[in-house]
Design an enzyme around this catalytic site. Structure first.
Site, PDB file in Angstrom:
ATOM      1  N   TYR A 121     -13.468   8.823 -13.481  1.00  0.00           N
ATOM      2  CA  TYR A 121     -13.227   7.387 -12.705  1.00  0.00           C
ATOM      3  C   TYR A 121     -13.681   6.323 -13.845  1.00  0.00           C
ATOM      4  CZ  TYR A 121     -13.503   3.998  -9.247  1.00  0.00           C
ATOM      5  OH  TYR A 121     -13.672   2.641  -8.406  1.00  0.00           O
ATOM      6  N   ASP A 172       4.283   2.271  -4.306  1.00  0.00           N
ATOM      7  CA  ASP A 172       3.503   3.269  -5.064  1.00  0.00           C
ATOM      8  C   ASP A 172       3.346   2.533  -6.409  1.00  0.00           C
ATOM      9  OD1 ASP A 172       2.508   5.366  -6.766  1.00  0.00           O
ATOM     10  OD2 ASP A 172       4.217   6.730  -6.315  1.00  0.00           O
ATOM     11  N   VAL A 173       2.153   2.175  -7.019  1.00  0.00           N
ATOM     12  CA  VAL A 173       2.073   1.580  -8.156  1.00  0.00           C
ATOM     13  C   VAL A 173       2.320   2.329  -9.378  1.00  0.00           C
ATOM     14  CG1 VAL A 173       0.282   0.007  -7.087  1.00  0.00           C
ATOM     15  CG2 VAL A 173      -0.507   2.083  -8.148  1.00  0.00           C
ATOM     16  N   ASP A 188       0.875  -1.121   0.038  1.00  0.00           N
ATOM     17  CA  ASP A 188      -0.018   0.009  -0.072  1.00  0.00           C
ATOM     18  C   ASP A 188       0.693   1.208   0.091  1.00  0.00           C
ATOM     19  OD1 ASP A 188      -3.312   0.314   0.655  1.00  0.00           O
ATOM     20  OD2 ASP A 188      -1.939   2.155   1.033  1.00  0.00           O
ATOM     21  N   ASN A 235      -4.996  -4.144  -7.604  1.00  0.00           N
ATOM     22  CA  ASN A 235      -6.107  -3.607  -6.875  1.00  0.00           C
ATOM     23  C   ASN A 235      -6.329  -2.045  -6.552  1.00  0.00           C
ATOM     24  OD1 ASN A 235      -8.920  -3.805  -5.291  1.00  0.00           O
ATOM     25  ND2 ASN A 235      -7.162  -3.252  -3.286  1.00  0.00           N
ATOM     26  N   LYS A 275     -11.947   3.019 -15.234  1.00  0.00           N
ATOM     27  CA  LYS A 275     -12.424   1.633 -14.850  1.00  0.00           C
ATOM     28  C   LYS A 275     -12.786   0.763 -15.946  1.00  0.00           C
ATOM     29  CE  LYS A 275     -11.353   1.723 -10.598  1.00  0.00           C
ATOM     30  NZ  LYS A 275     -10.127   0.705  -9.929  1.00  0.00           N
TER      31      LYS A 275
HETATM   32  N1  NAD Z   1     -15.348   0.453  -2.272  1.00  0.00           N
HETATM   33  C1  NAD Z   1     -16.223   0.648  -3.417  1.00  0.00           C
HETATM   34  O1  NAD Z   1     -17.435   0.774  -3.593  1.00  0.00           O
HETATM   35  C2  NAD Z   1     -15.454   0.321  -5.144  1.00  0.00           C
HETATM   36  C3  NAD Z   1     -16.316  -0.066  -5.918  1.00  0.00           C
HETATM   37  C4  NAD Z   1     -15.655  -0.249  -7.249  1.00  0.00           C
HETATM   38  C5  NAD Z   1     -14.538  -0.332  -7.125  1.00  0.00           C
HETATM   39  N2  NAD Z   1     -13.605   0.063  -6.306  1.00  0.00           N
HETATM   40  C6  NAD Z   1     -12.157  -0.153  -6.407  1.00  0.00           C
HETATM   41  O2  NAD Z   1     -11.567  -0.920  -5.596  1.00  0.00           O
HETATM   42  C7  NAD Z   1     -10.227  -0.633  -5.223  1.00  0.00           C
HETATM   43  C8  NAD Z   1      -9.840  -0.743  -3.722  1.00  0.00           C
HETATM   44  O3  NAD Z   1     -10.750   0.294  -3.314  1.00  0.00           O
HETATM   45  P1  NAD Z   1     -11.447   0.483  -1.862  1.00  0.00           P
HETATM   46  O4  NAD Z   1     -12.577   0.867  -2.013  1.00  0.00           O
HETATM   47  O5  NAD Z   1     -11.012  -0.719  -1.028  1.00  0.00           O
HETATM   48  O6  NAD Z   1     -10.593   1.870  -1.318  1.00  0.00           O
HETATM   49  P2  NAD Z   1      -9.204   2.083  -0.252  1.00  0.00           P
HETATM   50  O7  NAD Z   1      -8.999   3.471  -0.382  1.00  0.00           O
HETATM   51  O8  NAD Z   1      -9.889   1.511   1.087  1.00  0.00           O
HETATM   52  O9  NAD Z   1      -8.259   1.053  -0.802  1.00  0.00           O
HETATM   53  C9  NAD Z   1      -7.369   1.542  -2.073  1.00  0.00           C
HETATM   54  C10 NAD Z   1      -6.084   1.479  -1.327  1.00  0.00           C
HETATM   55  O10 NAD Z   1      -5.110   1.816  -2.414  1.00  0.00           O
HETATM   56  C11 NAD Z   1      -4.060   2.506  -1.795  1.00  0.00           C
HETATM   57  N3  NAD Z   1      -3.203   3.412  -2.783  1.00  0.00           N
HETATM   58  C12 NAD Z   1      -3.616   4.478  -3.221  1.00  0.00           C
HETATM   59  N4  NAD Z   1      -2.862   4.874  -4.014  1.00  0.00           N
HETATM   60  C13 NAD Z   1      -1.740   4.126  -4.188  1.00  0.00           C
HETATM   61  C14 NAD Z   1      -0.860   3.948  -4.872  1.00  0.00           C
HETATM   62  N5  NAD Z   1      -0.271   4.878  -5.763  1.00  0.00           N
HETATM   63  N6  NAD Z   1       0.079   2.644  -4.857  1.00  0.00           N
HETATM   64  C15 NAD Z   1      -0.421   1.992  -3.863  1.00  0.00           C
HETATM   65  N7  NAD Z   1      -1.602   1.921  -3.163  1.00  0.00           N
HETATM   66  C16 NAD Z   1      -2.400   3.150  -3.284  1.00  0.00           C
HETATM   67  C17 NAD Z   1      -4.748   3.490  -0.767  1.00  0.00           C
HETATM   68  O11 NAD Z   1      -3.739   3.926   0.185  1.00  0.00           O
HETATM   69  C18 NAD Z   1      -5.811   2.471  -0.235  1.00  0.00           C
HETATM   70  O12 NAD Z   1      -5.044   2.030   1.231  1.00  0.00           O
HETATM   71  C19 NAD Z   1      -9.839   0.587  -6.190  1.00  0.00           C
HETATM   72  O13 NAD Z   1      -9.346   0.029  -7.256  1.00  0.00           O
HETATM   73  C20 NAD Z   1     -11.306   0.991  -6.336  1.00  0.00           C
HETATM   74  O14 NAD Z   1     -11.164   1.890  -7.489  1.00  0.00           O
HETATM   75  C21 NAD Z   1     -14.006   0.233  -4.891  1.00  0.00           C
END
Ligand code: NAD
Length: 267
Positions: free
Chosen positions: A152, A59-60, A36, A86, A156
């Site tokens: 966004y 950092d991805v 993360d 993810n 996606k």
């Molecule tokens: N929660 C939802 O309802 C939802 C719905 C559809 C898609 N998503 C997708 O699911 C995935 C996870 O999101 P989430 O909802 O669990 O949110 P979240 O914010 O809890 O998790 C995302 C994590 O990615 C980390 N991150 C951000 N930038 C980064 C980088 N440059 N390098 C490495 N890590 C990084 C953040 O610190 C965070 O912990 C994302 O791709 C999001 O777009 C989420």
């Protein structure tokens, strides 16, 4: 793929959906690296989940950071056999033209280039081994656009398209690809970015959010069974059907009357 003892990397696993995946892989006896941007988040989840999971700063958007993560995992656990791309970010719901150029560029860098960077780092070795699996997190917004979420959605849709093409490209090498399309799921992101609703509507939405570990278990099944599409929130099916129907309904006569047809065919 059978997951007992396999090495899995979940990016952005410091909370929400990534943490749910990490938990579900550990339930199956996999050895999990949680990376993360926020190392404290990753450490907290590794401690909560246990099962020998490790936490790494990552950092991805940065290929050098990917190289460091790869070295570290290989040293501690062995070669990565399942890569879950993810990590993702969102921007507040707003008209596309109001998003600052820097915010738009960052969104693309994390959500799209981040996935490419993961593929670039790990796929060559998976190909050489003739085995591996990628899980890329898209969104229902990668299938169903939502107004004031154009940027966004663009990222996606990109993840979904890239992943589906990869699934065809990588199948001959024994590498599977799965695409996760979550709907509303409990996470820091979803708590922060609820569409401009009033307090009562936000409370109702919060109550309806799915718990991440259930998405994780769906991902685990998809890796075990090599399933391409992972739909965890089937209540969006009518809207998807309407969108697909509209696209099919637009298929009439070719624009050029004597067009012979020329679709690129898959190998
Ligand atoms: N929660 C939802 O309802 C939802 C719905 C559809 C898609 N998503 C997708 O699911 C995935 C996870 O999101 P989430 O909802 O669990 O949110 P979240 O914010 O809890 O998790 C995302 C994590 O990615 C980390 N991150 C951000 N930038 C980064 C980088 N440059 N390098 C490495 N890590 C990084 C953040 O610190 C965070 O912990 C994302 O791709 C999001 O777009 C989420």
């Amino acid at each position: 793929m059978q997951l007992e003892g396999k090495v899995v990397l979940v990016t952005g696993g410091g909370g929400g959906i990534g943490a749910g995946m990490a938990e579900a892989f550990v339930e199956r006896g996999a050895r999990v690296a949680i990376s993360d941007f926020n190392l404290d988040f990753a450490r907290a989840e590794a401690e909560r989940i246990g099962g020998g999971s490790i936490a790494l700063a990552h950092d991805v958007t940065d290929l050098a950071s990917w190289a460091a993560v790869k070295r570290e995992i290989e040293g501690q656990l062995g070669p990565v056999e399942v890569l879950c791309n993810n990590a993702g970010i969102a921007v507040p719901f707003m008209p596309l033209e109001e998003i600052a150029p820097e915010a738009f560029a960052r969104l693309l860098a994390v959500n799209v280039t981040g996935v490419y960077n993961g593929v670039r780092t790990f796929v060559p070795e998976m190909k050489a081994r003739g085995a591996g699996h990628l899980v890329n997190t898209s969104s229902l917004n990668g299938l169903l656009p939502y107004a004031t979420s154009a940027a966004y959605s663009a990222t996606k849709f990109a993840v979904a398209g890239m992943s589906e093409a990869l699934s065809i490209e990588l199948a001959p090498f024994g590498i599977g690809v799965s695409i996760l399309y979550p709907g509303l799921t409990r996470s820091r992101m979803s708590e922060r970015h609820l569409p401009g609703a009033d307090a009562a509507a936000m409370l109702a939405m919060r109550a309806r959010m799915m718990e991440p570990v259930w998405l994780g278990r769906a991902v685990v099944r998809a890796v075990e069974e090599n399933t391409l599409h992972i739909i965890t929130h089937p209540d969006h099916r009518p809207a998807l059907e309407a969108r697909f129907d509209a696209i099919l309904a637009a298929h009439g006569e070719p624009a050029q009357p004597d067009y012979a047809g020329g679709r690129l065919t898959q190998a």
